[in-house]
Design a protein around this motif. Structure first.
Motif, PDB file in Angstrom:
ATOM      1  N   PRO A  68       7.096  -7.427   2.599  1.00 39.00           N
ATOM      2  CA  PRO A  68       6.869  -6.759   1.317  1.00 39.00           C
ATOM      3  C   PRO A  68       6.927  -7.737   0.145  1.00 39.00           C
ATOM      4  CG  PRO A  68       8.340  -5.465   2.681  1.00 39.00           C
ATOM      5  CD  PRO A  68       8.143  -6.780   3.391  1.00 39.00           C
ATOM      6  N   ASP A  69       5.956  -7.593  -0.768  1.00 36.23           N
ATOM      7  CA  ASP A  69       5.893  -8.523  -1.900  1.00 36.23           C
ATOM      8  C   ASP A  69       6.415  -7.927  -3.204  1.00 36.23           C
ATOM      9  OD1 ASP A  69       3.867  -6.835  -2.804  1.00 36.23           O
ATOM     10  OD2 ASP A  69       2.281  -8.335  -2.691  1.00 36.23           O
ATOM     11  N   GLY A  70       7.027  -6.743  -3.133  1.00 32.43           N
ATOM     12  CA  GLY A  70       7.594  -6.130  -4.334  1.00 32.43           C
ATOM     13  C   GLY A  70       6.617  -5.257  -5.098  1.00 32.43           C
ATOM     14  N   THR A  71       5.420  -5.054  -4.536  1.00 28.01           N
ATOM     15  CA  THR A  71       4.435  -4.204  -5.202  1.00 28.01           C
ATOM     16  C   THR A  71       3.967  -3.103  -4.254  1.00 28.01           C
ATOM     17  OG1 THR A  71       2.544  -5.584  -4.559  1.00 28.01           O
ATOM     18  CG2 THR A  71       3.612  -6.090  -6.684  1.00 28.01           C
ATOM     19  N   VAL A  72       3.384  -2.088  -4.850  1.00 28.82           N
ATOM     20  CA  VAL A  72       2.848  -0.952  -4.105  1.00 28.82           C
ATOM     21  C   VAL A  72       1.496  -0.571  -4.689  1.00 28.82           C
ATOM     22  CG1 VAL A  72       5.107   0.020  -3.488  1.00 28.82           C
ATOM     23  CG2 VAL A  72       3.988   0.738  -5.617  1.00 28.82           C
ATOM     24  N   ILE A  73       0.717   0.132  -3.904  1.00 30.14           N
ATOM     25  CA  ILE A  73      -0.456   0.836  -4.403  1.00 30.14           C
ATOM     26  C   ILE A  73      -0.015   2.277  -4.606  1.00 30.14           C
ATOM     27  CG2 ILE A  73      -2.777   1.689  -3.823  1.00 30.14           C
ATOM     28  CD1 ILE A  73      -2.682  -1.322  -4.382  1.00 30.14           C
ATOM     29  N   VAL A  74      -0.341   2.841  -5.743  1.00 30.19           N
ATOM     30  CA  VAL A  74      -0.038   4.243  -6.035  1.00 30.19           C
ATOM     31  C   VAL A  74      -1.329   5.015  -5.824  1.00 30.19           C
ATOM     32  CG1 VAL A  74       0.831   5.876  -7.746  1.00 30.19           C
ATOM     33  CG2 VAL A  74       1.700   3.513  -7.722  1.00 30.19           C
ATOM     34  N   SER A  75      -1.262   6.122  -5.077  1.00 29.39           N
ATOM     35  CA  SER A  75      -2.493   6.867  -4.767  1.00 29.39           C
ATOM     36  C   SER A  75      -2.254   8.363  -4.822  1.00 29.39           C
ATOM     37  CB  SER A  75      -3.018   6.478  -3.386  1.00 29.39           C
ATOM     38  OG  SER A  75      -2.072   6.815  -2.387  1.00 29.39           O
TER      39      SER A  75
END
Length: 186
Positions: A68-75
């Motif tokens: 995990p790079d500390g980011t997410v995609i929000v969908s």
């Protein structure tokens, strides 16, 4: 689900940073998804009825370490409740695609057989119009990378659970169109 629209993006991609150069807040991204979905659906005349799925996050991984790079995609997915006759699906797709073009979104993928299309906004958000079987019309919206809200895996953002869906025969949310419309359904 719709996170696949922007799969392969990293936190360094264009459109992922806010005004101060920081990765955006996932709740702000979720609210912006609502703005995008409301814009495209409100442009359709006569209007359609819909239900919204939950606003979800999908963790992104670093390209090299696969951690995990500390980011997410929000969908988020908007399911069209109005039954759309097969003979009207093209008109609906064209109406929504026309709105997207008018807003300056870049149309990156079009499949006239289904029909379906993907549109990208200048700030890195994506919209996808699709038709599933049998006649299930839906819109997916996804953000550019946002800050991980601190939950693990694919999760619903607190306070953004979406609409309540009736259950189908298997006890799953029933996402199928269930409302007739004098224009769209015939």
């Amino acid at each position: 689900m719709s996170a696949a629209l922007v799969a392969g993006c990293s936190a360094d991609d264009a459109g992922s940073k806010g005004k101060a150069g920081e990765i955006q807040d996932p709740y702000k991204a979720g609210k912006h998804l609502d703005v995008l979905l409301n814009g495209v659906t409100s442009a359709v005349k006569p209007s359609l009825k819909s239900r919204d799925g939950a606003t979800e996050t999908q963790q992104l991984n670093h390209n090299v370490s696969n951690k995990p790079d500390g980011t997410v995609i929000v969908s988020k997915t908007r399911y069209i409740r109005t039954k759309v006759a097969r003979s009207k699906v093209d008109a609906l797709a064209n109406s929504m695609q026309g709105y997207c073009k008018g807003e300056g979104y870049k149309i990156t993928s079009v499949n006239p057989k289904e029909p379906s299309f993907v549109a990208l906004t200048s700030d890195g958000y994506s919209l996808r119009f699709s038709v599933g079987a049998p006649g299930n019309v839906y819109l997916d919206a996804a953000s550019p990378p946002a800050r991980d809200p601190g939950t693990s895996g694919d999760d619903t953002l607190s306070g953004m659970e979406g609409d309540t869906f009736p259950k189908d025969a298997k006890g799953q949310p029933d996402i199928m169109p269930d409302l007739e419309d004098a224009y769209w359904s015939h």
